[in-house]
Design a protein around this motif. Structure first.
Motif, PDB file in Angstrom:
ATOM      1  N   MET A  30      41.765  32.750  32.808  1.00 42.44           N
ATOM      2  CA  MET A  30      42.103  34.038  33.353  1.00 42.44           C
ATOM      3  C   MET A  30      41.187  35.102  32.792  1.00 42.44           C
ATOM      4  O   MET A  30      40.791  35.999  33.515  1.00 42.44           O
ATOM      5  CB  MET A  30      43.550  34.395  33.031  1.00 42.44           C
ATOM      6  CG  MET A  30      43.963  35.725  33.598  1.00 42.44           C
ATOM      7  SD  MET A  30      45.528  36.272  32.971  1.00 42.44           S
ATOM      8  CE  MET A  30      44.982  37.679  32.044  1.00 42.44           C
ATOM      9  N   VAL A  31      40.842  35.011  31.526  1.00 38.93           N
ATOM     10  CA  VAL A  31      39.992  36.027  30.923  1.00 38.93           C
ATOM     11  C   VAL A  31      38.619  36.028  31.577  1.00 38.93           C
ATOM     12  O   VAL A  31      38.075  37.087  31.891  1.00 38.93           O
ATOM     13  CB  VAL A  31      39.885  35.800  29.398  1.00 38.93           C
ATOM     14  CG1 VAL A  31      38.904  36.771  28.772  1.00 38.93           C
ATOM     15  CG2 VAL A  31      41.250  35.949  28.751  1.00 38.93           C
ATOM     16  N   VAL A  32      38.077  34.857  31.823  1.00 39.63           N
ATOM     17  CA  VAL A  32      36.749  34.761  32.434  1.00 39.63           C
ATOM     18  C   VAL A  32      36.801  35.178  33.896  1.00 39.63           C
ATOM     19  O   VAL A  32      35.914  35.845  34.406  1.00 39.63           O
ATOM     20  CB  VAL A  32      36.206  33.327  32.296  1.00 39.63           C
ATOM     21  CG1 VAL A  32      34.903  33.157  33.047  1.00 39.63           C
ATOM     22  CG2 VAL A  32      36.030  32.980  30.833  1.00 39.63           C
ATOM     23  N   LEU A  33      37.855  34.801  34.603  1.00 38.82           N
ATOM     24  CA  LEU A  33      37.967  35.083  36.025  1.00 38.82           C
ATOM     25  C   LEU A  33      38.857  36.291  36.316  1.00 38.82           C
ATOM     26  O   LEU A  33      39.420  36.393  37.398  1.00 38.82           O
ATOM     27  CB  LEU A  33      38.531  33.860  36.743  1.00 38.82           C
ATOM     28  CG  LEU A  33      37.707  32.588  36.636  1.00 38.82           C
ATOM     29  CD1 LEU A  33      38.441  31.425  37.269  1.00 38.82           C
ATOM     30  CD2 LEU A  33      36.351  32.773  37.269  1.00 38.82           C
ATOM     31  N   SER A  34      38.961  37.216  35.372  1.00 42.35           N
ATOM     32  CA  SER A  34      39.888  38.334  35.545  1.00 42.35           C
ATOM     33  C   SER A  34      39.503  39.257  36.687  1.00 42.35           C
ATOM     34  O   SER A  34      40.342  39.999  37.187  1.00 42.35           O
ATOM     35  CB  SER A  34      39.981  39.133  34.249  1.00 42.35           C
ATOM     36  OG  SER A  34      38.726  39.691  33.928  1.00 42.35           O
ATOM     37  N   TRP A  35      38.276  39.225  37.146  1.00 44.05           N
ATOM     38  CA  TRP A  35      37.862  40.064  38.260  1.00 44.05           C
ATOM     39  C   TRP A  35      38.341  39.517  39.602  1.00 44.05           C
ATOM     40  O   TRP A  35      38.303  40.208  40.608  1.00 44.05           O
ATOM     41  CB  TRP A  35      36.339  40.224  38.268  1.00 44.05           C
ATOM     42  CG  TRP A  35      35.609  38.916  38.255  1.00 44.05           C
ATOM     43  CD1 TRP A  35      35.275  38.170  37.176  1.00 44.05           C
ATOM     44  CD2 TRP A  35      35.150  38.191  39.391  1.00 44.05           C
ATOM     45  NE1 TRP A  35      34.641  37.013  37.561  1.00 44.05           N
ATOM     46  CE2 TRP A  35      34.539  37.006  38.922  1.00 44.05           C
ATOM     47  CE3 TRP A  35      35.181  38.419  40.761  1.00 44.05           C
ATOM     48  CZ2 TRP A  35      33.982  36.070  39.770  1.00 44.05           C
ATOM     49  CZ3 TRP A  35      34.612  37.481  41.597  1.00 44.05           C
ATOM     50  CH2 TRP A  35      34.017  36.318  41.100  1.00 44.05           C
ATOM     51  N   ILE A  36      38.821  38.270  39.610  1.00 46.39           N
ATOM     52  CA  ILE A  36      39.358  37.663  40.827  1.00 46.39           C
ATOM     53  C   ILE A  36      40.855  37.978  40.904  1.00 46.39           C
ATOM     54  O   ILE A  36      41.569  37.822  39.916  1.00 46.39           O
ATOM     55  CB  ILE A  36      39.157  36.135  40.811  1.00 46.39           C
ATOM     56  CG1 ILE A  36      37.675  35.795  40.809  1.00 46.39           C
ATOM     57  CG2 ILE A  36      39.839  35.478  42.006  1.00 46.39           C
ATOM     58  CD1 ILE A  36      37.399  34.315  40.652  1.00 46.39           C
ATOM     59  N   PRO A  37      41.327  38.434  42.065  1.00 52.26           N
ATOM     60  CA  PRO A  37      42.777  38.665  42.177  1.00 52.26           C
ATOM     61  C   PRO A  37      43.551  37.368  41.932  1.00 52.26           C
ATOM     62  O   PRO A  37      43.132  36.294  42.351  1.00 52.26           O
ATOM     63  CB  PRO A  37      42.955  39.141  43.623  1.00 52.26           C
ATOM     64  CG  PRO A  37      41.614  39.635  44.036  1.00 52.26           C
ATOM     65  CD  PRO A  37      40.605  38.827  43.267  1.00 52.26           C
ATOM     66  N   PHE A  38      44.652  37.489  41.250  1.00 48.01           N
ATOM     67  CA  PHE A  38      45.529  36.366  40.910  1.00 48.01           C
ATOM     68  C   PHE A  38      44.803  35.288  40.108  1.00 48.01           C
ATOM     69  O   PHE A  38      44.967  34.094  40.346  1.00 48.01           O
ATOM     70  CB  PHE A  38      46.182  35.771  42.157  1.00 48.01           C
ATOM     71  CG  PHE A  38      47.045  36.738  42.885  1.00 48.01           C
ATOM     72  CD1 PHE A  38      48.255  37.131  42.346  1.00 48.01           C
ATOM     73  CD2 PHE A  38      46.641  37.288  44.090  1.00 48.01           C
ATOM     74  CE1 PHE A  38      49.051  38.034  42.999  1.00 48.01           C
ATOM     75  CE2 PHE A  38      47.436  38.201  44.755  1.00 48.01           C
ATOM     76  CZ  PHE A  38      48.647  38.574  44.203  1.00 48.01           C
ATOM     77  N   ALA A  39      43.996  35.720  39.142  1.00 54.58           N
ATOM     78  CA  ALA A  39      43.306  34.771  38.266  1.00 54.58           C
ATOM     79  C   ALA A  39      44.312  33.969  37.444  1.00 54.58           C
ATOM     80  O   ALA A  39      44.027  32.837  37.055  1.00 54.58           O
ATOM     81  CB  ALA A  39      42.341  35.510  37.342  1.00 54.58           C
ATOM     82  N   THR A  40      45.492  34.532  37.213  1.00 58.25           N
ATOM     83  CA  THR A  40      46.497  33.800  36.446  1.00 58.25           C
ATOM     84  C   THR A  40      47.010  32.591  37.209  1.00 58.25           C
ATOM     85  O   THR A  40      47.400  31.599  36.604  1.00 58.25           O
ATOM     86  CB  THR A  40      47.664  34.718  36.073  1.00 58.25           C
ATOM     87  OG1 THR A  40      48.151  35.354  37.241  1.00 58.25           O
ATOM     88  CG2 THR A  40      47.232  35.762  35.072  1.00 58.25           C
TER      89      THR A  40
END
Length: 128
Positions: free
Chosen positions: A1-11
């Motif tokens: 999630m930290v790396v892909l936080s710019w993507i919506p719903f990375a969680t």
């Protein structure tokens, strides 16, 4: 999630990876996804804490106790909402990760004898 936080719903993606790798039940995958979402949200909590501490410091220096209390309450509410959203979407991702693993992985039972057509007995009287 930290790396892909710019993507919506990375969680959801992070929880899905955790659930997929967990190799357990769907409920277990949801739990692992929720925990992975909360662990990955630690930087988000740190940033929220920093922002609210800066604003509350201004209220404390100016001597406004009510302003400080309001900012503390707002900070706690923001942290609670963030935790619920991150854990919830991580749990959904974990559930979906286990579901995807169940659908794509081969079980030991998939390698049984090959399905064959039933044998057809030929009637000698009607055979050419």
């Amino acid at each position: 999630m930290v790396v892909l936080s710019w993507i919506p719903f990375a969680t959801v993606l992070g929880g899905g990876v955790a659930g997929y790798l967990q190799q357990g039940t769907r409920m277990g995958g949801a739990k692992v996804g929720a925990v992975s979402g909360l662990v990955a949200a630690v930087p988000v909590f740190a940033v929220l804490g920093l922002v609210f501490s800066i604003f509350s410091f201004g209220a404390i220096v100016s001597g406004e106790a009510l302003g400080t209390a309001v900012l503390v309450a707002l900070a706690l509410f923001a942290l609670a909402v963030t935790a619920v959203v991150v854990a919830g979407t991580g749990a959904v991702g974990g559930y979906l990760g286990v579901y995807l693993r169940e659908r794509t992985d081969e079980d030991e039972y998939d390698h049984g004898p090959a399905a064959t057509d039933p044998t057809v007995e030929v009637d000698p009287e009607t055979a050419p």
